[in-house]
Write an enzyme that holds these catalytic residues in place. Structure first.
Site, short mmCIF file in Angstrom:
data_model
loop_
_atom_site.label_atom_id
_atom_site.label_comp_id
_atom_site.label_asym_id
_atom_site.label_seq_id
_atom_site.Cartn_x
_atom_site.Cartn_y
_atom_site.Cartn_z
N SER A 25 -2.65 -0.87 15.64
CA SER A 25 -3.35 0.38 15.97
C SER A 25 -3.78 0.34 17.43
CB SER A 25 -4.60 0.55 15.08
OG SER A 25 -5.42 1.60 15.56
N GLY A 62 0.81 -1.22 0.00
CA GLY A 62 0.00 0.00 0.00
C GLY A 62 0.84 1.26 0.00
N ALA A 63 1.89 1.28 -0.82
CA ALA A 63 2.87 2.36 -0.74
C ALA A 63 2.64 3.50 -1.72
CB ALA A 63 4.27 1.80 -0.95
N ASN A 64 1.52 3.52 -2.41
CA ASN A 64 1.30 4.61 -3.37
C ASN A 64 0.63 5.82 -2.75
OD1 ASN A 64 -1.08 2.53 -3.66
ND2 ASN A 64 -1.94 4.49 -4.29
N THR A 65 0.24 5.73 -1.47
CA THR A 65 -0.43 6.84 -0.83
C THR A 65 -0.25 6.76 0.68
OG1 THR A 65 -2.56 8.03 -0.69
CG2 THR A 65 -2.64 5.63 -0.53
N GLY A 66 -0.64 7.81 1.39
CA GLY A 66 -0.67 7.80 2.85
C GLY A 66 0.64 7.49 3.53
N ILE A 67 0.56 6.73 4.63
CA ILE A 67 1.73 6.40 5.42
C ILE A 67 2.75 5.62 4.60
CG2 ILE A 67 2.57 5.15 7.44
CD1 ILE A 67 -0.19 5.59 8.71
N GLY A 68 2.26 4.71 3.76
CA GLY A 68 3.17 3.90 2.94
C GLY A 68 4.00 4.74 2.01
N TYR A 101 -12.73 -3.72 12.70
CA TYR A 101 -11.42 -3.11 12.50
C TYR A 101 -10.53 -3.41 13.71
CZ TYR A 101 -7.83 0.43 11.64
OH TYR A 101 -6.64 1.06 11.42
#
Length: 278
Positions: free
Chosen positions: A139, A10-16, A165
């Site tokens: 989390s 998931g590295a294309n946005t956000g924390i990643g 979650y």
């Protein structure tokens, strides 16, 4: 970080993406494992503009499908052979009951089952590295979770999105602890963190008015990204295993998260869930 190969889900946005920026600027070779190929390519181009010494590669990975997870792991093992760091970053927060392609409640499937399988399949590559590291994003919401096998596929009971979650994040933390014990003495380490309340796309399914209110209490992605990068490649994290830290708020663990018997039980259950892909 030179010649250090790091895979981030998931590295294309956000924390990643923020983590990838820190690592690329430091000279690491980063692999972006992403569901959306167009967004991944855009992220790759933006990271390459940073001018770091490391390379940026892209592989397809959809945690909603265990077939995709298997294919991604096979590609990594074939293309690279060894992997220094695996960062299990990708995750979702859903507002309604949905299912993965394999029939799991989607938050449990995407946040936990997919990363569990990916980690198992990449352990040989991590063990081939000089000192492999695995970083799991859990989390503080794990406090609201409880491991209920009947809810993995949501075969009974009413659905509560927050509880689902919380269960997935508790599972992430239990997995990290069980894996740390499993890997003791191998040279590979497993640690987890709470990234904090971060302004990222994980909240994209929330109503706009709720997100507008929440933004006042969220921190920028750079803050957890720097901690994740330290855990991934920092000298201060060499040899550290089975820890849980936080980039924002205390790193308190619930009693369930510290239950070694529960962690080992979930680990064995999870191996059974993905046995067809191992």
């Amino acid at each position: 970080m030179s010649n250090t190969r790091v895979l981030i889900t998931g590295a294309n946005t956000g924390i990643g993406f923020a983590t990838a920026q820190v690592l690329v600027q430091g000279g690491a070779d980063v692999i972006l494992a992403c569901r959306n190929p167009d967004k991944a390519t855009e992220a790759q181009a933006e990271l390459q503009k940073l001018g770091g010494k490391g390379t940026v590669d892209v592989i397809p990975l959809d945690l909603n499908s265990l077939d995709s997870v298997k294919a991604a792991a096979e590609l990594v093992n074939k293309r690279y052979g060894a992997l220094d760091v695996l960062i299990n970053n990708a995750g979702i927060f859903g507002d309604a009951l949905r299912f993965t392609e394999d029939g799991y409640e989607q938050q449990f499937g995407v946040n936990y089952v997919g990363p569990f399988l990916l980690t198992q399949l990449l352990l040989p590559a991590l063990k081939r590295a000089k000192a492999g590291r695995i970083v799991h994003l859990s989390s503080i919401m794990h406090w609201l979770g409880n491991i209920k096998p009947e809810s993995f596929r949501m075969t009974s009971g009413s659905y509560r999105a927050v509880a689902a979650y919380g269960q997935s994040k508790l599972a992430n933390l239990l997995f990290s602890h069980a894996l740390a014990r499993e890997l003791a003495g191998t040279g590979v380490t497993s640690n987890a963190l709470h990234p904090g309340g971060v302004d990222s796309e994980i909240y994209r399914d929330l109503p706009k008015y709720q997100y507008a209110v929440m933004r006042h209490f969220l921190i920028p992605t750079r803050r957890p990204a720097e901690l994740i990068a330290q855990m991934a490649v920092g000298a201060e994290w060499a040899g550290r295993n089975g820890e849980y830290v936080s980039a924002h708020m205390p790193n308190w663990q619930s009693s369930r998260a510290k239950d070694a018997a529960l962690a080992d039980q979930l680990y064995q259950q999870s191996l059974e869930l993905v046995s067809a892909y191992l």
